[in-house]
Design a protein around this motif. Sequence first.
Motif, PDB file in Angstrom:
ATOM      1  N   UNK A 283       0.793  -1.094  -0.057  1.00 43.92           N
ATOM      2  CA  UNK A 283      -0.133  -0.114   0.012  1.00 43.92           C
ATOM      3  C   UNK A 283       0.946   1.273   0.116  1.00 43.92           C
ATOM      4  N   UNK A 284       2.063   1.146   0.038  1.00 42.30           N
ATOM      5  CA  UNK A 284       2.922   2.533   0.133  1.00 42.30           C
ATOM      6  C   UNK A 284       3.062   3.005  -1.396  1.00 42.30           C
ATOM      7  N   UNK A 285       3.785   4.290  -1.427  1.00 46.92           N
ATOM      8  CA  UNK A 285       3.828   4.891  -2.571  1.00 46.92           C
ATOM      9  C   UNK A 285       4.102   6.276  -2.612  1.00 46.92           C
ATOM     10  N   UNK A 286       4.161   6.972  -3.759  1.00 42.00           N
ATOM     11  CA  UNK A 286       4.407   8.256  -3.867  1.00 42.00           C
ATOM     12  C   UNK A 286       2.931   9.251  -3.817  1.00 42.00           C
ATOM     13  N   UNK A 287       2.909  10.196  -2.785  1.00 42.71           N
ATOM     14  CA  UNK A 287       1.463  10.855  -2.992  1.00 42.71           C
ATOM     15  C   UNK A 287       1.724  12.395  -2.795  1.00 42.71           C
ATOM     16  N   UNK A 288       0.921  13.283  -3.188  1.00 42.61           N
ATOM     17  CA  UNK A 288       1.049  14.652  -2.815  1.00 42.61           C
ATOM     18  C   UNK A 288       0.626  14.873  -1.550  1.00 42.61           C
ATOM     19  N   UNK A 289       1.273  16.091  -0.912  1.00 44.98           N
ATOM     20  CA  UNK A 289       0.839  16.305   0.314  1.00 44.98           C
ATOM     21  C   UNK A 289      -0.452  16.458   0.561  1.00 44.98           C
ATOM     22  N   UNK A 290      -1.055  16.370   1.559  1.00 42.38           N
ATOM     23  CA  UNK A 290      -2.730  16.336   1.710  1.00 42.38           C
ATOM     24  C   UNK A 290      -3.280  15.061   1.298  1.00 42.38           C
ATOM     25  N   UNK A 291      -2.601  14.133   0.547  1.00 39.41           N
ATOM     26  CA  UNK A 291      -3.287  13.177   0.092  1.00 39.41           C
ATOM     27  C   UNK A 291      -3.511  11.858   1.270  1.00 39.41           C
ATOM     28  N   UNK A 292      -4.006  10.640   0.652  1.00 43.90           N
ATOM     29  CA  UNK A 292      -4.204   9.636   1.663  1.00 43.90           C
ATOM     30  C   UNK A 292      -3.615   8.345   1.122  1.00 43.90           C
ATOM     31  N   UNK A 293      -3.111   7.361   2.055  1.00 47.21           N
ATOM     32  CA  UNK A 293      -2.905   6.028   1.577  1.00 47.21           C
ATOM     33  C   UNK A 293      -3.385   5.320   2.874  1.00 47.21           C
TER      34      UNK A 293
ATOM     35  N   UNK B  83      -6.297 -11.884   9.502  1.00 50.41           N
ATOM     36  CA  UNK B  83      -4.744 -11.814  10.152  1.00 50.41           C
ATOM     37  C   UNK B  83      -4.040 -10.367   9.748  1.00 50.41           C
ATOM     38  N   UNK B  84      -4.869  -9.270   9.539  1.00 50.56           N
ATOM     39  CA  UNK B  84      -4.429  -8.225   8.848  1.00 50.56           C
ATOM     40  C   UNK B  84      -4.519  -7.092   9.643  1.00 50.56           C
ATOM     41  N   UNK B  85      -3.681  -6.089   9.442  1.00 51.53           N
ATOM     42  CA  UNK B  85      -3.792  -4.891  10.162  1.00 51.53           C
ATOM     43  C   UNK B  85      -3.643  -3.528   9.228  1.00 51.53           C
ATOM     44  N   UNK B  86      -4.309  -2.575   9.333  1.00 49.27           N
ATOM     45  CA  UNK B  86      -4.297  -1.775   8.277  1.00 49.27           C
ATOM     46  C   UNK B  86      -3.986  -0.307   8.916  1.00 49.27           C
ATOM     47  N   UNK B  87      -3.311   0.490   8.267  1.00 51.42           N
ATOM     48  CA  UNK B  87      -3.001   1.914   8.694  1.00 51.42           C
ATOM     49  C   UNK B  87      -3.444   3.021   7.553  1.00 51.42           C
ATOM     50  N   UNK B  88      -4.591   3.566   7.967  1.00 48.27           N
ATOM     51  CA  UNK B  88      -5.088   4.494   7.119  1.00 48.27           C
ATOM     52  C   UNK B  88      -4.469   5.886   7.564  1.00 48.27           C
ATOM     53  N   UNK B  89      -3.876   6.322   6.228  1.00 47.90           N
ATOM     54  CA  UNK B  89      -2.973   7.583   6.376  1.00 47.90           C
ATOM     55  C   UNK B  89      -3.701   8.721   5.611  1.00 47.90           C
ATOM     56  N   UNK B  90      -4.130   9.735   6.508  1.00 50.45           N
ATOM     57  CA  UNK B  90      -4.762  10.896   5.911  1.00 50.45           C
ATOM     58  C   UNK B  90      -3.942  12.248   6.047  1.00 50.45           C
ATOM     59  N   UNK B  91      -4.393  13.241   5.271  1.00 50.67           N
ATOM     60  CA  UNK B  91      -3.702  14.585   5.501  1.00 50.67           C
ATOM     61  C   UNK B  91      -2.023  14.416   5.579  1.00 50.67           C
ATOM     62  N   UNK B  92      -1.572  13.574   4.485  1.00 52.40           N
ATOM     63  CA  UNK B  92      -0.206  13.401   4.629  1.00 52.40           C
ATOM     64  C   UNK B  92       0.620  14.522   4.341  1.00 52.40           C
TER      65      UNK B  92
END
Length: 123
Positions: free
Chosen positions: A8-18, A76-85
Amino acid sequence: QVQLVESGGGLVQAGGSLRLSCAASGSIFKINGMDWYRQAPGKQRELVAAISSAGSTNYADSVKGRFTISRDNAKNTVYLQINSLKPEDTAVYYCNAEVSYYRSMRLYTGDYWGQGTQVTVAS
């Protein structure tokens, strides 16, 4: 044995989400605490979010209100929602889990790490 695989990683613009995912596999009996860490270039690895087997969560002050950790015990999965990067969120993100597993009819508990997934935030 047990393996953790992040995605799920990657390149994102500031303010985006992953949304990062970490799936555990192997002869798993139970997964206890699951955590997300990150390590930026030239810095120490730091804990950003943790979730217990019962679903209790904790966050580093720097990510409160922007990061949400969750888990699906059936998968058996953990998630991390990242907003306002922010650019300062740029790092390799690692998942960590304490896992109880069977081997040769005995129950063991070990601490496992994933290989990491890169998150890069462009300003």
